[in-house]
Write a protein that holds these residues in place. Structure first.
Motif, PDB file in Angstrom:
ATOM      1  N   TYR A 105       1.074  -0.986   0.214  1.00  0.00           N
ATOM      2  CA  TYR A 105      -0.346  -0.148  -0.335  1.00  0.00           C
ATOM      3  C   TYR A 105       0.912   1.255  -0.042  1.00  0.00           C
ATOM      4  CZ  TYR A 105      -4.787  -2.753   1.641  1.00  0.00           C
ATOM      5  OH  TYR A 105      -5.011  -3.514   1.810  1.00  0.00           O
ATOM      6  N   HIS A 128      -0.577   1.362  -9.659  1.00  0.00           N
ATOM      7  CA  HIS A 128      -1.776  -0.121  -9.593  1.00  0.00           C
ATOM      8  C   HIS A 128      -1.574  -1.173 -10.762  1.00  0.00           C
ATOM      9  CE1 HIS A 128      -4.333   4.001  -9.396  1.00  0.00           C
ATOM     10  NE2 HIS A 128      -3.731   4.052  -8.646  1.00  0.00           N
ATOM     11  N   GLU A 133      -1.337  -0.879  -3.807  1.00  0.00           N
ATOM     12  CA  GLU A 133      -2.672  -0.525  -4.127  1.00  0.00           C
ATOM     13  C   GLU A 133      -2.085   1.123  -3.268  1.00  0.00           C
ATOM     14  OE1 GLU A 133      -5.864  -1.193  -3.971  1.00  0.00           O
ATOM     15  OE2 GLU A 133      -5.221  -3.518  -4.986  1.00  0.00           O
ATOM     16  N   SER A 152      -6.353   3.707  -6.332  1.00  0.00           N
ATOM     17  CA  SER A 152      -5.796   2.577  -7.323  1.00  0.00           C
ATOM     18  C   SER A 152      -8.082   2.148  -7.515  1.00  0.00           C
ATOM     19  CB  SER A 152      -6.464   1.193  -6.264  1.00  0.00           C
ATOM     20  OG  SER A 152      -4.614   1.425  -5.756  1.00  0.00           O
ATOM     21  N   THR A 153      -9.021   2.662  -6.400  1.00  0.00           N
ATOM     22  CA  THR A 153     -10.079   3.091  -6.791  1.00  0.00           C
ATOM     23  C   THR A 153     -11.391   4.369  -6.429  1.00  0.00           C
ATOM     24  OG1 THR A 153     -10.699   1.937  -4.533  1.00  0.00           O
ATOM     25  CG2 THR A 153     -10.798   0.559  -6.300  1.00  0.00           C
ATOM     26  N   PHE A 156     -11.132   4.447  -2.788  1.00  0.00           N
ATOM     27  CA  PHE A 156      -9.746   4.138  -2.005  1.00  0.00           C
ATOM     28  C   PHE A 156      -9.633   5.984  -1.841  1.00  0.00           C
ATOM     29  CE2 PHE A 156      -7.641   0.414  -2.023  1.00  0.00           C
ATOM     30  CZ  PHE A 156      -8.493  -0.707  -1.068  1.00  0.00           C
ATOM     31  N   THR A 181      -8.194  -4.319  -0.021  1.00  0.00           N
ATOM     32  CA  THR A 181      -7.957  -4.438  -1.512  1.00  0.00           C
ATOM     33  C   THR A 181      -9.264  -4.112  -3.010  1.00  0.00           C
ATOM     34  OG1 THR A 181      -8.183  -7.127  -2.497  1.00  0.00           O
ATOM     35  CG2 THR A 181      -6.384  -6.433  -1.485  1.00  0.00           C
ATOM     36  N   GLY A 182      -9.580  -2.851  -2.444  1.00  0.00           N
ATOM     37  CA  GLY A 182     -11.009  -2.155  -2.814  1.00  0.00           C
ATOM     38  C   GLY A 182     -12.103  -1.920  -2.436  1.00  0.00           C
TER      39      GLY A 182
END
Length: 186
Positions: A105, A128, A133, A152-153, A156, A181-182
């Motif tokens: 991260y 990414h 992340e 990443s998303t 986030f 992770t998302g």
């Protein structure tokens, strides 16, 4: 439990001096206290006009706390010409790591706009693609649309009040501790 590497990347531009940096330091300290050094390593990057890797990822949380306590004395300039992703990518993709972690991260904390947004976005996208992340936490005059582009998303990328910085960092610590992770975490 999977191993985790976290690079805390803090904007130390002029607008962060004083109370914003002190609140960020407190929130970062609390974040570290919530992590488990048995499977987590934490490193620190400062950026403004230049970028400095201040601490390589380590499970020595006393060293992490000591580094956080010195952030006000770190000089990386006063403007926003640099981005932390290129340095973090180098660190997290084996540059200095003795062993590879399972999850990586970069947690970026910023209070304003960056001068070279396209460079930062491209560097973040490289992270990414490498499976790193990126979580982007902004406050003050931070641009949420920009944070979404580097995270990443969309989940986030978050804007918070300076007064709730600690609460936002706690949510990030919880998400990382759960191996998110998302998921919608911020």
């Amino acid at each position: 439990m999977p191993s985790v590497d976290v690079m805390l990347a803090i904007d130390l531009s002029g607008s962060m001096s004083g109370e914003p940096t002190r609140k960020a330091m407190n929130a970062m300290d609390d974040f570290v206290k919530q992590m488990d050094s048995d499977y987590t390593r934490i490193g620190i990057i400062a950026f403004a006009d230049t970028t400095k890797v201040i601490l390589q990822p380590t499970d020595d949380f006393k060293a992490v706390h000591n580094t956080i306590s010195r952030l006000e004395s770190i000089d990386v300039g006063i403007c926003n010409d640099a981005e932390p992703f290129t340095s973090a990518y180098g660190v997290l993709n084996g540059g200095f790591m003795k062993k590879e972690s399972d999850i990586k991260y970069i947690v970026v904390l910023t209070d304003g706009c960056w001068n070279n947004t396209s460079t930062a976005i491209n560097a973040a996208k490289k992270c990414h693609k490498a499976g790193i992340e990126v979580m982007a936490l902004g406050f003050g005059s931070a641009d949420h649309a920009f944070l979404k582009k580097i995270a990443s998303t969309d989940e986030f990328a978050s804007i918070t009040d300076l007064s709730d910085l600690g609460g936002s960092f706690s949510k990030i610590a919880q998400a990382i501790g759960e191996g998110s992770t998302g998921l919608s975490v911020l």
